[in-house]
Design an enzyme around this catalytic site. Structure first.
Site, PDB file in Angstrom:
ATOM      1  CG  ASP A 299      -2.206   0.859   0.858  1.00 47.68           C
ATOM      2  OD1 ASP A 299      -2.144   1.670  -0.090  1.00 47.68           O
ATOM      3  OD2 ASP A 299      -3.226   0.735   1.556  1.00 47.68           O
TER       4      ASP A 299
HETATM    5  C1  BGC Z   1      -5.062   3.266   0.024  1.00 43.99           C
HETATM    6  C2  BGC Z   1      -5.201   2.269  -1.087  1.00 43.99           C
HETATM    7  C3  BGC Z   1      -5.072   2.964  -2.413  1.00 43.99           C
HETATM    8  C4  BGC Z   1      -3.723   3.661  -2.454  1.00 43.99           C
HETATM    9  C5  BGC Z   1      -3.435   4.344  -3.778  1.00 43.99           C
HETATM   10  C6  BGC Z   1      -3.827   4.131  -0.118  1.00 43.99           C
HETATM   11  O1  BGC Z   1      -3.830   5.180   0.780  1.00 43.99           O
HETATM   12  O2  BGC Z   1      -5.044   2.581   1.256  1.00 43.99           O
HETATM   13  O3  BGC Z   1      -6.429   1.606  -0.981  1.00 43.99           O
HETATM   14  O4  BGC Z   1      -5.199   2.050  -3.455  1.00 43.99           O
HETATM   15  O5  BGC Z   1      -3.691   4.633  -1.435  1.00 43.99           O
HETATM   16  O6  BGC Z   1      -4.217   5.435  -3.978  1.00 43.99           O
END
Ligand code: BGC
Length: 765
Positions: A299
């Protein structure tokens, strides 16, 4: 949302065009060996790559436009471009639009030594430009075909805009509505969640990933993110193995079985180990036990966060832990690109780990067809035709209607009469064109949803009066900011009360703004935010004929409303066609059929609350205090999982298990007759639950194991058949082994998880 073009962005865009002018030879010919299998192609390419180029494939950079997390140190645009040109970037996220994607892709393909195309990721969570209902709402439809179609449309639009990988579906099970991200998932139940995970993966990836309108899906967040303590986002998770195997993992397993190409790990720790560094989850369970052969992306900078959690001393150790644990790609963290090659040279990380990750990433790129045509998603004509067209709006309208749940309908206030009525529409969310779009709508445009007011105005036979009752929000409503619904200004309440006095029916649209749920939006209260409760009670004093339409991203505690307001409709945040869907339900052109995918608590103190709880040793009410209960609240929820009414009524009869004793390998046939006894044609979601009475690991009091959507004309009867097998009757023990135990079972059928229709059978060895 507003897309702030920062200074660095402007620099980057112009830099892109500058780089675009130098016209180096396209090295794609080095890897153009069409007749080989993908495995052979990957092996051949891998053998030509330097260690740094391989690590480069494991590096993903944000593309400067939409920042969806804090910007990590070192992430300057200048460095990103240098790395891109060196072939040290395998993927970018948040680059969108055919022109922009083509530019970054061109650098990767034409300016780097090996010309390996980028995989372009984006959060296509519930649509790209044409927005479907938020995922929790869609789950309330229980309609797997409609959900798959909604993901298909999202993929068509996103791919037309240059994107070939979505960070969806979010398949996190959660029992805690305080957690803002419940809006992004399918609710609290692993069985329903697993079915929806599969439907969404199929919708995004279609039947052929190499087409130019299918995209790779990403099941996230692996794993247990939905069990964050106290519902606070990014918090600790500490759960037992039984919950992990039986509640958290099944939707991920279902996504893997459906062929999902990628998974994303998560920000939380699980039982003391940040999951980005969890070998147990990523290597042992996912890759070894389940045989997953796609790749895992971290993530946003979650590899860095291993250090902040206190599990690694520095980036070098974090890189070692994450890569050996099986995190294949580093999202916007700058850790792998900085540390991994040296770690291999120092003999600390084995090169096989890097080869394995690179192989996985390249395989998905080959499967997408990016090596055959890296610009296949970059056709401006396709972009014009396939985004936001009528067919897509019709499809999201269809799923929006199906997502609405009728919670309560006393005195049959609904459906509304179409003529001769005086109706007041009141509420700060009634004329909202932004809030219904939810919080994940980076590819869409602000203020483009059909509001409830606009939807209702299309029914011309009645007199419609509108009062907002409260100004909507304090502060800026945006993806990165906190918003709140008016907490101080009461100036509009009086006007609303006066209007309500002389009408036949009042429709009140209250709830949460779209930016009050979602990532980073945990709440400690689950009431109507701001002065909305006061507005509701004031209007109620003037006119009791109220239909309360809730638009929100999570279950709310609305005990007062349940006691006093005759009719309540749960309309979530329904996306682009929101107001049309709501009006069509209010006027009875669509007979509501949604069922709650998550329990509605009476109060926050009951949370976590869910239908598939354990019995405890003291479940029965006693005259003394020594039984499992609260002294200030009932145990039961306000609205149970699976609850949802129709304008029609349905009668269940002839509920039969065809036999009383079955061998573990038998199919157990169960039938029930369902009759539409109301005045309208309608649809019922028939649900089947089991209870395994004695288990070597105690079993929940009910577990959903089947459901069917049944359309019935007025007075029509149908026989519904379910067949249970050991797949539904077994469970995971604490070693993660799936077992089926002989013994007595109860089986329940009905229109919600609290149905009383019960039969029994016995399972023998
Ligand atoms: C989130 C993810 C997301 C990623 C990219 C993160 O903060 O937890 O779910 O896909 O950002 O935007």
């Amino acid at each position: 949302m507003k897309h702030h073009l920062r200074k660095s962005t402007i620099y980057c865009i112009s830099a892109l065009f500058l780089f675009g002018c130098s016209n180096k030879k396209n090295n794609n010919s080095m890897i153009d060996t069409k007749k080989e299998t993908i495995k052979e192609k990957v092996d051949s390419l891998l053998s030509k790559m330097t260690l740094e180029e391989k690590v480069g494939q494991m590096n993903q950079y944000n593309g400067f436009w939409d920042v969806t997390g804090p910007v990590p140190e070192g992430g300057t645009a200048k460095i990103k471009f240098e790395h891109l040109k060196k072939g040290w970037v395998g993927s970018m996220l948040n680059v969108r639009g055919t022109e922009n994607v083509k530019e970054v892709q061109r650098i990767a393909v034409e300016e780097t030594r090996l010309g390996i195309p980028l995989i372009i990721g984006f959060d296509v969570i519930h649509g790209y430009k044409t927005l479907s209902p938020i995922p929790l709402a869609e789950a309330a439809s229980w309609d797997l075909q409609a959900i798959e179609k909604s993901a298909r449309i999202a993929a068509i639009e996103a791919s037309a805009s240059g994107i070939n990988w979505t960070f969806a579906p979010m398949v996190d099970i959660s029992r805690d509505p305080r957690w803002g991200r419940v809006m992004e998932g399918a609710g609290e139940d692993p069985f329903l969640g697993a079915k929806i995970a599969k439907a969404r993966v199929q919708g995004f990836q279609g039947d052929d990933l190499s087409k130019n309108n299918t995209i790779a899906a990403c099941a996230k967040h692996f794993a247990a993110y939905g069990f964050s303590e106290a519902g606070r986002d990014y918090n600790t998770v500490d759960i037992g193995t039984s919950t992990l195997y039986n509640s958290v993992l099944p939707p991920f397993k279902s996504a893997v079985d459906a062929g999902v190409k990628t998974l994303m790990n998560s920000f939380n720790e699980l039982n003391g180990v940040p999951v980005t560094a969890s070998k147990f989850l990523q290597r042992d369970i996912l890759k070894d036990k389940w045989g997953f052969n796609g790749f895992v992306v971290s993530d946003w900078a979650s590899i860095n966060e291993i250090i902040i959690w206190g599990h690694a001393e520095n980036k070098r150790q974090a890189a070692k832990l994450a890569s050996t644990a099986g995190s294949d790609m580093d999202m916007e963290g700058y850790v792998y690109v900085r540390e991994l090659a040296q770690l291999v040279k120092d003999g600390i990380v084995k090169e096989e780990i890097i080869d394995d990750a690179t192989r996985r990433i390249l395989t998905v790129k080959f499967e997408l067809g990016l090596f055959d045509d890296p610009y296949k998603y970059c056709d401006p004509e396709n972009e014009k035709q396939n985004i936001g067209n009528k067919e897509h709006h019709d499809a999201v309208l269809d799923v929006a209607k199906k997502s609405i749940v009728l919670l309560k309908n006393e005195n049959n206030l609904l459906p509304l009469k179409k003529n001769g009525q005086k109706i007041a529409l009141i509420g700060p969310l009634a004329n909202e064109k932004n809030s219904p779009l939810g919080s994940w709508r980076l590819g869409s445009d602000d203020n483009t949803a059909i509001s409830v007011l606009e939807g209702m105005q299309q029914y011309k036979g009645n007199t419609l009066l509108f009062e907002k009752g409260l100004d909507l929000i304090e502060g800026e409503a945006s993806f990165t900011q906190h918003v709140n619904i008016n907490t101080t200004n009461r100036s509009e309440i009086k006007k609303a009360v006066n209007t309500a006095k002389n009408v036949d029916v009042v429709i009140m649209v209250l709830g949460e703004h779209g930016f009050q749920s979602g990532e980073g939006r945990s709440r400690t209260e689950l009431n109507l935010p701001g002065l909305q409760q006061e507005l509701l009670e004031e209007v109620y004093k003037a006119n009791k004929n109220i239909v309360l339409v809730l638009t929100n991203g999570r279950p709310l505690t609305i005990e007062w409303a349940d006691k006093n307001i005759p009719t309540i409709v749960e309309a979530w945040q329904l996306g682009s066609q929101s107001g049309n869907a709501i009006a069509s339900v209010l006027y009875g052109d669509y007979n509501p059929s949604g069922k709650l995918p998550m329990t509605f608590p009476r109060n926050v103190g009951q949370v976590p609350i869910y239908y598939n709880y354990k019995n405890t040793g003291r479940p029965k009410e006693e005259p003394n205090v020594f039984w499992s209960h609260y002294i200030d609240s009932k145990n039961t929820p306000l609205y149970p999982f699976g609850h949802g009414l129709s304008y029609s009524t349905f009668e269940y009869s002839n509920f039969k298990v065809h036999g009383s004793s079955f061998n573990i390998n038998d199919f157990i046939k169960i039938t029930v007759d369902l009759k539409n006894t109301g005045e309208f044609d309608g649809k019922e979601v028939v649900q089947l639950y089991i209870r395994d009475l004695v288990g070597s690991i105690t079993r929940p009091v009910r577990e959903l194991k089947g459901f069917e959507l049944v359309n019935l004309k007025k007075d029509e009867t149908k026989t519904i058949e379910f067949n249970l097998s050991k797949k539904e009757l077994g469970f995971y023990n604490n070693d993660g082994k799936f077992i089926v135990e002989p013994g007595k079972f109860e089986v329940f059928v009905g229109g919600s998880s609290v149905t009383k229709l019960k039969q029994e059978f016995e399972l023998t060895k």
